[in-house]
Write an enzyme that holds these catalytic residues in place. Structure first.
Site, PDB file in Angstrom:
ATOM      1  N   GLY A   1      71.885 -66.812   4.210  1.00 16.63           N
ATOM      2  CA  GLY A   1      71.988 -66.946   2.755  1.00 16.63           C
ATOM      3  C   GLY A   1      71.897 -68.385   2.288  1.00 16.63           C
ATOM      4  O   GLY A   1      71.420 -69.268   3.007  1.00 16.63           O
ATOM      5  N   CYS A   2      72.412 -68.621   1.084  1.00 17.41           N
ATOM      6  CA  CYS A   2      72.124 -69.856   0.346  1.00 17.41           C
ATOM      7  C   CYS A   2      72.780 -71.122   0.893  1.00 17.41           C
ATOM      8  O   CYS A   2      72.395 -72.218   0.516  1.00 17.41           O
ATOM      9  CB  CYS A   2      72.501 -69.681  -1.121  1.00 17.41           C
ATOM     10  N   PHE A   3      73.776 -71.010   1.767  1.00 22.52           N
ATOM     11  CA  PHE A   3      74.404 -72.237   2.289  1.00 22.52           C
ATOM     12  C   PHE A   3      73.630 -72.820   3.461  1.00 22.52           C
ATOM     13  O   PHE A   3      73.883 -73.935   3.903  1.00 22.52           O
ATOM     14  CB  PHE A   3      75.870 -71.998   2.700  1.00 22.52           C
TER      15      PHE A   3
ATOM     16  N   PHE B   1      76.045 -73.827  -0.701  1.00 22.18           N
ATOM     17  CA  PHE B   1      77.025 -72.790  -1.080  1.00 22.18           C
ATOM     18  C   PHE B   1      76.404 -71.429  -0.841  1.00 22.18           C
ATOM     19  O   PHE B   1      75.239 -71.217  -1.166  1.00 22.18           O
ATOM     20  CB  PHE B   1      77.372 -72.862  -2.585  1.00 22.18           C
TER      21      PHE B   1
END
Length: 389
Positions: A163-165, A373
């Site tokens: 994911g985004c982190f 994050f």
């Protein structure tokens, strides 16, 4: 007699890991955010949902995104109508796209990074590939090795579904690989395609709609290595330290689940609040050894999950408006490209710093922070040291 300790010492690099080159790539299909709601509701046969469309328009207007790039064209979606429905079994169709396209887009970015680095690709010792777009065996790392013609002995690490982190995670891993393997040159690639998350709108799943308003496609690649060869390799940033933490009381704040219908996306309302409430602790821990506590003295690269996160972080830390300029610029021009975003921002920052005649790659400043994050909520914190432009 040679000891294990002697061998260990000989294996270690002397200096810190550095980012030596950056390359980025997007699919050719560019989507204008102002006309996207009309297109999205038409292509998903949802034009009868007038109220929901108005809600989506407001989401797109508030997103601070001007345009995004997407592999999914109108033609592809017409050939795969199940992808346009809300929660229709469609994983096979999505997988068929991403297992081919994710490594391909990664190759475009990697080729640019290798060209800037200026060394033969045979000198790449490690490959770290990261994507949240589909899963396969052998993975996208293997496919990219073949596409680029890297040595079969290149040491590969495949990171799926982070994911985004994960733009922060790959820097942390590349730092450890470069500093613990003398002469290592690590190719890092993040490649993301929204074909896994695209679906029609639903009144009962508004967080899915948030994703449809924010996510875009893109790939970024960097070369990381310690002890750059003078006059041959030009380092851009030094990777000083890296940390990861799970935020307290954040269970279920961001979730993604791979299902028959593709990757589903779930979001709690208070993600910006959870991040802004905890970010100062991560900053204090990262910069205490350097004696830095003025957050405006740093250059900033933050994953642009959405404008609300950036606004709240800015407010909480009392950041000057220009601190998140590079971050907001990338959000505006590309949308949220998950793991690839922070590397796009790194690229934007060093290019603009040079174009503006500033003395360092970090907007003329010496020290900086990079934040990722994402699901968990997980936060990656990387301390950067800029170098001369």
């Amino acid at each position: 007699m040679v000891t294990v300790e002697d061998i260990r010492r000989a294996q270690r690099a002397e200096g810190p890991a550095t980012v030596m080159a950056i390359g980025t790539a997007t699919p050719p299909n560019c989507v204008d955010q102002s006309t996207y709601p009309d297109y999205y509701f038409r292509i998903t046969n949802s034009e009868h949902k007038a109220e929901l469309k108005e809600k989506f328009k407001r989401m797109c207007d508030k997103s601070m995104i001007k345009k995004r790039y997407m592999y999914l064209t109108e033609e592809i979606l017409k050939e795969n109508p199940q992808v346009c429905e809300y929660m229709a079994p469609s994983l096979d169709a999505r997988q068929d796209m991403v297992v081919v396209e994710v490594p391909k887009l990664g190759k475009e970015a990697a080729t640019k990074a290798i060209k800037e680095w200026g060394q033969p690709k045979s000198k790449i010792t490690h490959l770290v590939f990261c994507t949240t777009s589909g899963v396969d065996m052998p993975g996208a790392d293997y496919q990219l090795t073949k596409l680029l013609g890297l040595r079969p002995s290149v040491k590969r690490l495949m990171m799926y579904q982070q994911g985004c982190f994960a733009g922060g995670t790959v820097l942390r891993l590349a730092k450890d690989l470069a500093e613990n393997n003398k002469g290592a040159r690590v190719l890092v690639v993040c490649s993301e395609i929204t074909a896994v998350t695209f679906r029609g709108p639903s009144d009962t799943h508004l967080d899915s709609l948030v994703g449809q308003a924010l996510f875009g496609d893109g790939a970024a690649a960097i070369i990381v290595g310690s002890d750059p060869i003078p006059e041959v390799e030009k380092p851009l940033f030094e990777l000083v330290s890296a940390a990861q933490t799970i935020l307290p009381d954040s269970d279920g704040a961001i979730d993604g689940h791979l299902r028959e219908v593709g990757l589903t996306f779930h979001l709690l309302k208070d993600v910006p609040g959870l991040i802004s409430k905890n970010i100062e602790k991560s900053l204090a821990e990262a910069f205490q050894p350097l004696g830095i506590s003025d957050w405006n003295s740093l250059f900033w690269i933050a994953h642009p999950g959405g404008p609300a996160i950036l606004d709240q972080v800015e407010l909480k830390l009392g950041l000057k408006e220009e601190k998140l300029r590079a971050t907001r610029h990338v959000l505006s021009e590309y949308g949220n490209m998950s793991s690839a975003c922070v590397l796009f921002i790194l690229d934007e920052m060093r290019k603009k710093s040079a174009a503006d005649g500033l003395k360092t790659t970090g907007e003329g400043l010496e020290w900086g922070v990079l934040f990722g994050f994402g699901p968990g909520l997980t936060v990656e914190t990387v301390v950067l040291h800029s170098l001369s432009t």
